[in-house]
Scaffold this motif. Sequence first.
Motif, PDB file in Angstrom:
ATOM      1  N   THR A 106       0.848  -1.194   0.000  1.00  0.00           N
ATOM      2  CA  THR A 106       0.000   0.000   0.000  1.00  0.00           C
ATOM      3  C   THR A 106       0.879   1.238   0.000  1.00  0.00           C
ATOM      4  OG1 THR A 106      -1.794  -1.119   1.181  1.00  0.00           O
ATOM      5  CG2 THR A 106      -1.781   1.282   1.244  1.00  0.00           C
ATOM      6  N   GLY A 107       1.936   1.202   0.812  1.00  0.00           N
ATOM      7  CA  GLY A 107       2.883   2.313   0.838  1.00  0.00           C
ATOM      8  C   GLY A 107       3.557   2.529  -0.498  1.00  0.00           C
ATOM      9  N   ILE A 108       3.969   1.432  -1.146  1.00  0.00           N
ATOM     10  CA  ILE A 108       4.635   1.541  -2.443  1.00  0.00           C
ATOM     11  C   ILE A 108       3.701   2.156  -3.485  1.00  0.00           C
ATOM     12  CG2 ILE A 108       5.566   0.201  -4.378  1.00  0.00           C
ATOM     13  CD1 ILE A 108       6.685  -1.769  -2.277  1.00  0.00           C
ATOM     14  N   ALA A 158       2.196   7.227   2.129  1.00  0.00           N
ATOM     15  CA  ALA A 158       3.137   6.129   1.890  1.00  0.00           C
ATOM     16  C   ALA A 158       4.070   5.955   3.086  1.00  0.00           C
ATOM     17  CB  ALA A 158       3.950   6.407   0.625  1.00  0.00           C
ATOM     18  N   TYR A 159       4.542   7.063   3.631  1.00  0.00           N
ATOM     19  CA  TYR A 159       5.437   7.041   4.796  1.00  0.00           C
ATOM     20  C   TYR A 159       4.749   6.374   5.990  1.00  0.00           C
ATOM     21  CZ  TYR A 159       7.649   9.182   8.931  1.00  0.00           C
ATOM     22  OH  TYR A 159       8.233   9.400  10.148  1.00  0.00           O
ATOM     23  N   VAL A 160       3.495   6.719   6.232  1.00  0.00           N
ATOM     24  CA  VAL A 160       2.744   6.143   7.360  1.00  0.00           C
ATOM     25  C   VAL A 160       2.589   4.633   7.176  1.00  0.00           C
ATOM     26  CG1 VAL A 160       0.481   6.054   8.484  1.00  0.00           C
ATOM     27  CG2 VAL A 160       1.516   8.264   7.928  1.00  0.00           C
ATOM     28  N   LYS A 161       2.194   4.205   5.977  1.00  0.00           N
ATOM     29  CA  LYS A 161       1.988   2.781   5.715  1.00  0.00           C
ATOM     30  C   LYS A 161       3.298   1.998   5.805  1.00  0.00           C
ATOM     31  CE  LYS A 161      -2.443   2.957   4.990  1.00  0.00           C
ATOM     32  NZ  LYS A 161      -3.379   2.301   5.932  1.00  0.00           N
ATOM     33  N   MET A 169      12.265  -1.478   6.247  1.00  0.00           N
ATOM     34  CA  MET A 169      13.000  -0.359   6.828  1.00  0.00           C
ATOM     35  C   MET A 169      13.542   0.556   5.730  1.00  0.00           C
ATOM     36  SD  MET A 169      16.109  -0.685   9.618  1.00  0.00           S
ATOM     37  CE  MET A 169      15.214  -2.002  10.442  1.00  0.00           C
ATOM     38  N   ASN A 170      14.034  -0.059   4.646  1.00  0.00           N
ATOM     39  CA  ASN A 170      14.467   0.741   3.505  1.00  0.00           C
ATOM     40  C   ASN A 170      13.293   1.514   2.915  1.00  0.00           C
ATOM     41  OD1 ASN A 170      16.352   1.441   1.179  1.00  0.00           O
ATOM     42  ND2 ASN A 170      14.736   0.335   0.086  1.00  0.00           N
ATOM     43  N   GLY A 171      12.113   0.884   2.904  1.00  0.00           N
ATOM     44  CA  GLY A 171      10.924   1.568   2.407  1.00  0.00           C
ATOM     45  C   GLY A 171      10.601   2.815   3.204  1.00  0.00           C
ATOM     46  N   VAL A 172      10.769   2.738   4.523  1.00  0.00           N
ATOM     47  CA  VAL A 172      10.544   3.919   5.371  1.00  0.00           C
ATOM     48  C   VAL A 172      11.546   5.008   5.022  1.00  0.00           C
ATOM     49  CG1 VAL A 172      10.512   4.812   7.733  1.00  0.00           C
ATOM     50  CG2 VAL A 172       9.583   2.541   7.268  1.00  0.00           C
ATOM     51  N   ALA A 173      12.815   4.616   4.882  1.00  0.00           N
ATOM     52  CA  ALA A 173      13.857   5.592   4.552  1.00  0.00           C
ATOM     53  C   ALA A 173      13.587   6.249   3.203  1.00  0.00           C
ATOM     54  CB  ALA A 173      15.225   4.912   4.551  1.00  0.00           C
ATOM     55  N   TRP A 174      13.153   5.443   2.226  1.00  0.00           N
ATOM     56  CA  TRP A 174      12.866   5.987   0.890  1.00  0.00           C
ATOM     57  C   TRP A 174      11.690   6.958   0.940  1.00  0.00           C
ATOM     58  CZ3 TRP A 174      15.386   6.736  -3.309  1.00  0.00           C
ATOM     59  CH2 TRP A 174      14.720   7.053  -4.503  1.00  0.00           C
ATOM     60  N   ASP A 175      10.679   6.626   1.717  1.00  0.00           N
ATOM     61  CA  ASP A 175       9.538   7.537   1.842  1.00  0.00           C
ATOM     62  C   ASP A 175       9.926   8.809   2.603  1.00  0.00           C
ATOM     63  OD1 ASP A 175       7.690   6.063   0.372  1.00  0.00           O
ATOM     64  OD2 ASP A 175       7.201   4.797   2.078  1.00  0.00           O
ATOM     65  N   CYS A 176      10.894   8.707   3.495  1.00  0.00           N
ATOM     66  CA  CYS A 176      11.431   9.913   4.138  1.00  0.00           C
ATOM     67  C   CYS A 176      12.083  10.810   3.091  1.00  0.00           C
ATOM     68  CB  CYS A 176      12.453   9.543   5.213  1.00  0.00           C
ATOM     69  SG  CYS A 176      11.749   8.910   6.753  1.00  0.00           S
TER      70      CYS A 176
END
Length: 219
Positions: free
Chosen positions: A51-53, A64-67, A90-97
């Motif tokens: 969902t974030g992606i 996206a960051y929240v998900k 965790m990489n997904g969170v960093a990328w959304d940051c």
Amino acid sequence: HEYLENYVGHCLIAISESAQFKLADTLLIEIERNAYEHDNRLLQAWALRFTGILQSMRGHYELAYVKSKQSQNLYYELLGEDHPDTISAMNGVAWDCFLSGKYLEGIPYIEKCLSLGKICAINMKSFVCYRDTQVMLYANVGRTDEAVVIAKELLDIADKDFAENIPFVASRNYALAYCLEKAGKEQEALPYAEKAYELRKAELGEENGNTKEAWELVR
């Protein structure tokens, strides 16, 4: 879970890249319904991640960051911090940051991700993608010299080991061009930006969002 990762997830991304967001949403909603109906928490974590992606691909970076954070937290609870799925989330969170402009917040996530990745011996392609997140964050917090050095290393790896993966090579060219431009080296950046644009145009088409992104650097 491996089937979801290697087939369903790629299908969702491909569908979204063709701007068929309603179809992607329908598929993802059905997966989520099954996950909660059968209390499959691992599938719930996967659904949150994708969902974030998909929200990120739409430009909804805050959502996206929240998900992504919810997904990472659930993977951590279920699998521990040193599991490849947790590290990927965790990489997904960093990328959304990075996408949402939370550059300083993203750096601890990506550095932890890379540290755990070394311990777990994750595959080289994933490790390159994680370091790509690192350089994009570094380039936006005044660490452009470090970012350029790493981006050049990643491009060398891509050209040597992944030459047949055109989108992968294009992304490494784009990252290096981006970092060089952030460092004020526009002329040095231009050949890499042009290479990224030409590769993406040939592979994805001129109207693709990633192709347009590379064109912005060429201009």
